[in-house]
Motif scaffolding. Structure first.
Motif, PDB file in Angstrom:
ATOM      1  N   GLU A 216      -9.218   7.792   1.775  1.00 20.17           N
ATOM      2  CA  GLU A 216      -9.345   6.621   2.649  1.00 20.17           C
ATOM      3  C   GLU A 216     -10.218   5.538   2.016  1.00 20.17           C
ATOM      4  O   GLU A 216      -9.973   4.353   2.205  1.00 20.17           O
ATOM      5  CB  GLU A 216      -9.974   7.032   3.979  1.00 20.17           C
ATOM      6  CG  GLU A 216      -9.082   7.945   4.782  1.00 20.17           C
ATOM      7  CD  GLU A 216      -9.849   8.654   5.887  1.00 20.17           C
ATOM      8  OE1 GLU A 216     -11.019   8.303   6.104  1.00 20.17           O
ATOM      9  OE2 GLU A 216      -9.262   9.540   6.518  1.00 20.17           O
ATOM     10  N   LEU A 217     -11.249   5.981   1.268  1.00 26.50           N
ATOM     11  CA  LEU A 217     -12.119   4.986   0.633  1.00 26.50           C
ATOM     12  C   LEU A 217     -11.362   4.253  -0.459  1.00 26.50           C
ATOM     13  O   LEU A 217     -11.497   3.029  -0.619  1.00 26.50           O
ATOM     14  CB  LEU A 217     -13.352   5.654   0.038  1.00 26.50           C
ATOM     15  CG  LEU A 217     -14.341   6.213   1.045  1.00 26.50           C
ATOM     16  CD1 LEU A 217     -15.565   6.764   0.336  1.00 26.50           C
ATOM     17  CD2 LEU A 217     -14.761   5.127   2.013  1.00 26.50           C
TER      18      LEU A 217
ATOM     19  N   ILE B 233      -8.958  -4.875  -4.477  1.00 28.29           N
ATOM     20  CA  ILE B 233      -9.804  -4.450  -5.585  1.00 28.29           C
ATOM     21  C   ILE B 233      -8.942  -3.607  -6.519  1.00 28.29           C
ATOM     22  O   ILE B 233      -8.288  -2.676  -6.067  1.00 28.29           O
ATOM     23  CB  ILE B 233     -11.000  -3.624  -5.061  1.00 28.29           C
ATOM     24  CG1 ILE B 233     -11.837  -4.471  -4.102  1.00 28.29           C
ATOM     25  CG2 ILE B 233     -11.863  -3.136  -6.219  1.00 28.29           C
ATOM     26  CD1 ILE B 233     -12.915  -3.691  -3.383  1.00 28.29           C
TER      27      ILE B 233
ATOM     28  N   ASN C 291     -13.459   3.372   7.809  1.00 30.22           N
ATOM     29  CA  ASN C 291     -13.811   3.914   6.498  1.00 30.22           C
ATOM     30  C   ASN C 291     -14.725   2.973   5.726  1.00 30.22           C
ATOM     31  O   ASN C 291     -14.371   2.494   4.667  1.00 30.22           O
ATOM     32  CB  ASN C 291     -12.550   4.218   5.698  1.00 30.22           C
ATOM     33  CG  ASN C 291     -11.585   3.045   5.654  1.00 30.22           C
ATOM     34  OD1 ASN C 291     -11.899   1.972   6.163  1.00 30.22           O
ATOM     35  ND2 ASN C 291     -10.446   3.218   5.048  1.00 30.22           N
TER      36      ASN C 291
ATOM     37  N   MET D 233       0.839  -1.204   0.000  1.00 34.61           N
ATOM     38  CA  MET D 233       0.000   0.000   0.000  1.00 34.61           C
ATOM     39  C   MET D 233       0.875   1.254   0.000  1.00 34.61           C
ATOM     40  O   MET D 233       0.413   2.348  -0.270  1.00 34.61           O
ATOM     41  CB  MET D 233      -0.904   0.035   1.239  1.00 34.61           C
ATOM     42  CG  MET D 233      -2.068  -0.920   1.183  1.00 34.61           C
ATOM     43  SD  MET D 233      -3.252  -0.502  -0.101  1.00 34.61           S
ATOM     44  CE  MET D 233      -3.975   0.984   0.594  1.00 34.61           C
TER      45      MET D 233
ATOM     46  N   GLU E 114      -8.147   3.787  -0.545  1.00 35.34           N
ATOM     47  CA  GLU E 114      -7.181   2.890   0.105  1.00 35.34           C
ATOM     48  C   GLU E 114      -7.882   1.658   0.670  1.00 35.34           C
ATOM     49  O   GLU E 114      -7.355   0.549   0.580  1.00 35.34           O
ATOM     50  CB  GLU E 114      -6.451   3.637   1.217  1.00 35.34           C
ATOM     51  CG  GLU E 114      -5.566   4.745   0.685  1.00 35.34           C
ATOM     52  CD  GLU E 114      -4.473   5.127   1.656  1.00 35.34           C
ATOM     53  OE1 GLU E 114      -4.674   4.930   2.866  1.00 35.34           O
ATOM     54  OE2 GLU E 114      -3.429   5.613   1.206  1.00 35.34           O
ATOM     55  N   ALA E 115      -9.066   1.872   1.255  1.00 35.18           N
ATOM     56  CA  ALA E 115      -9.806   0.735   1.798  1.00 35.18           C
ATOM     57  C   ALA E 115     -10.075  -0.279   0.692  1.00 35.18           C
ATOM     58  O   ALA E 115      -9.948  -1.491   0.897  1.00 35.18           O
ATOM     59  CB  ALA E 115     -11.113   1.208   2.416  1.00 35.18           C
ATOM     60  N   ALA E 116     -10.429   0.218  -0.483  1.00 38.01           N
ATOM     61  CA  ALA E 116     -10.716  -0.689  -1.593  1.00 38.01           C
ATOM     62  C   ALA E 116      -9.450  -1.387  -2.073  1.00 38.01           C
ATOM     63  O   ALA E 116      -9.442  -2.603  -2.277  1.00 38.01           O
ATOM     64  CB  ALA E 116     -11.370   0.080  -2.742  1.00 38.01           C
ATOM     65  N   TYR E 117      -8.359  -0.623  -2.221  1.00 40.32           N
ATOM     66  CA  TYR E 117      -7.103  -1.257  -2.656  1.00 40.32           C
ATOM     67  C   TYR E 117      -6.703  -2.356  -1.676  1.00 40.32           C
ATOM     68  O   TYR E 117      -6.244  -3.424  -2.061  1.00 40.32           O
ATOM     69  CB  TYR E 117      -5.964  -0.233  -2.716  1.00 40.32           C
ATOM     70  CG  TYR E 117      -6.153   0.875  -3.714  1.00 40.32           C
ATOM     71  CD1 TYR E 117      -6.972   0.707  -4.824  1.00 40.32           C
ATOM     72  CD2 TYR E 117      -5.514   2.092  -3.557  1.00 40.32           C
ATOM     73  CE1 TYR E 117      -7.159   1.731  -5.733  1.00 40.32           C
ATOM     74  CE2 TYR E 117      -5.686   3.122  -4.459  1.00 40.32           C
ATOM     75  CZ  TYR E 117      -6.506   2.943  -5.543  1.00 40.32           C
ATOM     76  OH  TYR E 117      -6.686   3.952  -6.429  1.00 40.32           O
ATOM     77  N   ALA E 118      -6.873  -2.053  -0.364  1.00 48.72           N
ATOM     78  CA  ALA E 118      -6.429  -3.003   0.654  1.00 48.72           C
ATOM     79  C   ALA E 118      -7.250  -4.285   0.625  1.00 48.72           C
ATOM     80  O   ALA E 118      -6.858  -5.291   1.201  1.00 48.72           O
ATOM     81  CB  ALA E 118      -6.496  -2.374   2.040  1.00 48.72           C
ATOM     82  N   LEU E 119      -8.423  -4.250  -0.024  1.00 41.10           N
ATOM     83  CA  LEU E 119      -9.220  -5.468  -0.159  1.00 41.10           C
ATOM     84  C   LEU E 119      -8.831  -6.242  -1.409  1.00 41.10           C
ATOM     85  O   LEU E 119      -9.449  -7.245  -1.747  1.00 41.10           O
ATOM     86  CB  LEU E 119     -10.707  -5.121  -0.232  1.00 41.10           C
ATOM     87  CG  LEU E 119     -11.338  -4.624   1.056  1.00 41.10           C
ATOM     88  CD1 LEU E 119     -12.755  -4.174   0.796  1.00 41.10           C
ATOM     89  CD2 LEU E 119     -11.321  -5.714   2.099  1.00 41.10           C
TER      90      LEU E 119
ATOM     91  N   PHE F 241      -7.571   0.389   8.788  1.00 42.23           N
ATOM     92  CA  PHE F 241      -6.960   1.705   8.872  1.00 42.23           C
ATOM     93  C   PHE F 241      -7.274   2.404  10.191  1.00 42.23           C
ATOM     94  O   PHE F 241      -8.107   1.955  10.976  1.00 42.23           O
ATOM     95  CB  PHE F 241      -7.424   2.576   7.701  1.00 42.23           C
ATOM     96  CG  PHE F 241      -6.982   2.031   6.382  1.00 42.23           C
ATOM     97  CD1 PHE F 241      -5.821   2.477   5.797  1.00 42.23           C
ATOM     98  CD2 PHE F 241      -7.720   1.051   5.733  1.00 42.23           C
ATOM     99  CE1 PHE F 241      -5.393   1.968   4.588  1.00 42.23           C
ATOM    100  CE2 PHE F 241      -7.307   0.534   4.519  1.00 42.23           C
ATOM    101  CZ  PHE F 241      -6.137   0.998   3.956  1.00 42.23           C
TER     102      PHE F 241
ATOM    103  N   PHE G 109     -17.583   1.837   3.158  1.00 44.52           N
ATOM    104  CA  PHE G 109     -18.011   2.465   1.904  1.00 44.52           C
ATOM    105  C   PHE G 109     -19.388   3.086   2.107  1.00 44.52           C
ATOM    106  O   PHE G 109     -20.350   2.388   2.443  1.00 44.52           O
ATOM    107  CB  PHE G 109     -18.061   1.433   0.785  1.00 44.52           C
ATOM    108  CG  PHE G 109     -16.726   0.803   0.508  1.00 44.52           C
ATOM    109  CD1 PHE G 109     -15.600   1.594   0.322  1.00 44.52           C
ATOM    110  CD2 PHE G 109     -16.588  -0.567   0.461  1.00 44.52           C
ATOM    111  CE1 PHE G 109     -14.359   1.021   0.078  1.00 44.52           C
ATOM    112  CE2 PHE G 109     -15.356  -1.150   0.215  1.00 44.52           C
ATOM    113  CZ  PHE G 109     -14.241  -0.350   0.024  1.00 44.52           C
TER     114      PHE G 109
END
Lengths: 258, 303
Positions: free
Chosen positions: B186-187, B196, A95, A53, B189-194, A91, A97
């Motif tokens: 953040e959204l 996606i 966050n 990341m 990043e949240a998706a990348y971390a899954l 995180f 969706f």
């Protein structure tokens, strides 16, 4: 299944800034490793480099090796998307969706990876929510938006979302820093349970938390502003908090600086 | 038993002062200025609406007005309607939106999600800025030069739509860009971390989060281009019949109808022009309402 992580000579950069210098460490499977250290010492940067990341930030790059059960996640043939599917992340700020319901949030990773079977998704959603100790609280309102939950519930929703894709490793970047003590406790209990199935690495500013949840503890520090962060010491949590090998570690955990 | 103790009396002079006269005066002046500006901005608008409605509203109340054209009527006969012009306005606006919206949204996605600080992105932003300052007559003449003079195509409703596309793209790019920017990283990043992929994150997470605003922006942009006059004056002929073919023949639209009936200097012409003005305002209002309804339906909910 939980896997081990070996970091070898990892150097991390933001553009020209050398953020982390020569980190090597090993994380055994089914363990909780806590990263502690003062702000700016690079512990979050190291954490983010463990599932690629770090490079999402423009200009950021990594040199060195991160081995997951012996396989280098930075090898040129490796797709970062598949790395992140194997190594999940939670995180600092919850966050969820905002466009999705609680259930859809949990299964977002699977659904967007192409899983369409509704029965299977429902099953995974329940399992993941149970795994995150949230099922009892939300089972009657799975179709409601995730944004309507409290902060602590949202964070557990994010943990459920991360474990729903069945990763081998779970990275947590200060997961409790935006939460009240009761929600924090709930998450810490959860970390203890998740250890059975996952390898967990957690960054925390709260040393009591590190002492409570972790099996081993890594102390990071930096020589000064603009200097790269370094790994000072990695050892069993008990040893770090009772009899650390380095003076800097002892100063930090006893509150003499930082 | 006496309850009037020391506690009832103030122990010392009050620690806090009153609002000073100086600040009160300044507050009054600022409030006055704000109200004056508000009135000055609103007055012409209200005046215009009242004038248009007073002069034209009576003509739009017949069913014929919404269902018939002026076909077969001379410039001295009352009656008929503006159906042909409504068709033209909607058709031209719709074709324009179909072409402009996908382009504009893709440009905005490139600028926010991929371009970031690249040189191409700043060149695109610069071009979009210039494009948004281009007067509609220039856009119309450019399409005339390209479509009619160079490519030898006939003047048509489609040519009008092309000119409108030039006017619509910068508006939609700008609003979409702003809306995508406020979707928190953040959204993503949240998706990348899954695990996606980036494109799926954009399509399934980022765009839906910004959707309600994007729809509002699009409907405002459509409403704006439907009232544009220069392109229809230059790129298509007026006719009083109903024409559904955007590629051939003359096609009326409400601004064009107003402009040609303006030359009919009698009561009939006056009725047609004011009636068309009311119709155009109603249609544009309807589009704005529709936009805000859709945006409310798609907006983010927490309950």
């Amino acid at each position: 299944m939980a896997k081990r992580i070996d970091v070898k000579d990892l150097n991390l950069y933001y553009g020209k800034f050398h953020a982390v210098d020569q980190v090597s460490l090993a994380v055994p499977p089914h363990s909780v490793t806590a990263f502690i250290g003062p702000s700016g010492c690079g512990k979050s940067t190291v954490l983010r480099s463990l599932n690629r990341m770090h490079e999402v930030i423009p200009g950021a790059r990594a040199e060195g090796k991160v081995l997951l059960d012996g396989e280098d996640i930075y090898a040129s043939t490796v797709d970062p998307v598949s790395v992140r599917r194997t190594i999940g992340m939670v995180f600092q700020r919850p966050n969820p969706f905002p466009t999705m319901s609680i259930r859809d949030n949990v299964v977002a990773g699977l659904r967007l990876a192409g899983e369409k079977n509704k029965g299977k998704l429902d099953e995974v959603a329940e399992q993941a929510l149970r795994g995150a100790n949230l099922w009892a609280e939300v089972k009657d309102r799975l179709a409601k938006p995730g944004g309507g939950l409290s902060g602590g519930q949202q964070q557990r929703l994010c943990i459920a979302r991360a474990i729903a894709v069945r990763p081998d490793v779970l990275l947590m970047d200060e997961p409790c820093s935006a939460l009240d003590p009761i929600s924090t406790l709930a998450i810490e209990d959860l970390i203890g349970e998740l250890k059975k199935d996952y390898t967990i690495v957690i960054v925390t500013h709260n040393m009591q938390q590190a002492a409570r949840v972790s099996d081993q503890c890594a102390f990071f520090n930096l020589a000064g502003v603009g200097q790269p962060g370094r790994l000072i010491e990695l050892d069993d949590t008990e040893k770090i908090f009772s009899n650390p090998g380095q003076k800097a570690t002892e100063d930090y955990i006893s509150g003499r600086f930082g | 038993m006496s309850t009037a103790t020391d506690l009832d009396r103030p122990a010392a002079a009050p620690a806090f002062q009153q609002v000073s006269t100086n600040r009160k005066t300044r507050n009054r002046i600022a409030t006055g200025l704000v109200w004056t500006a508000f009135t000055a901005a609103l007055l012409p608008l209200v005046w215009l609406l009242i004038t248009v409605l007073a002069r034209g509203f009576e003509y739009v109340l017949t069913a014929d007005w919404w269902q018939k054209s002026f076909a077969g009527l001379t410039s001295r006969q009352f009656g008929g309607g503006v159906y042909h012009a409504i068709v033209g306005t909607l058709l031209q606006g719709l074709i324009c939106a179909i072409i402009a919206v996908p382009i504009a949204i893709l440009v905005a996605i490139y600028l926010v999600e991929y371009g970031k600080n690249s040189r191409l992105a700043s060149a695109v932003t610069f071009t979009v800025d210039i494009l948004s300052g281009v007067p509609s007559i220039v856009a119309a003449l450019f399409i005339y030069a390209l479509w009619v003079t160079t490519l030898g195509m006939p003047r048509s409703a489609f040519a009008v739509s092309l000119a409108l596309v030039l006017l619509m793209i910068p508006v939609v790019v700008r609003t979409t860009e702003e809306l995508l920017k406020i979707v928190p990283d953040e959204l993503r990043e949240a998706a990348y971390a899954l695990g996606i992929p980036k494109w799926k994150t954009i399509v399934k997470i980022v765009i839906p989060t910004a959707l309600s605003g994007i729809i509002t922006g699009i409907s405002l942009a459509i409403a704006r281009v439907m009232g544009e006059t220069a392109p229809v004056l230059i790129l298509v002929g007026y006719n009083s019949f109903i024409n559904y073919d955007p590629f051939a023949g003359s096609m009326a639209s409400l601004p064009l109808l107003m402009n040609s009936e303006r030359l009919t200097t009698n009561d009939v012409g006056e009725a047609r022009v004011w009636g068309a003005a009311v119709t155009l305002i109603l249609i544009i209002t309807l589009f704005n309402l529709l936009g805000s309804l859709i945006s409310r339906a798609t907006s983010l909910k927490t309950k």
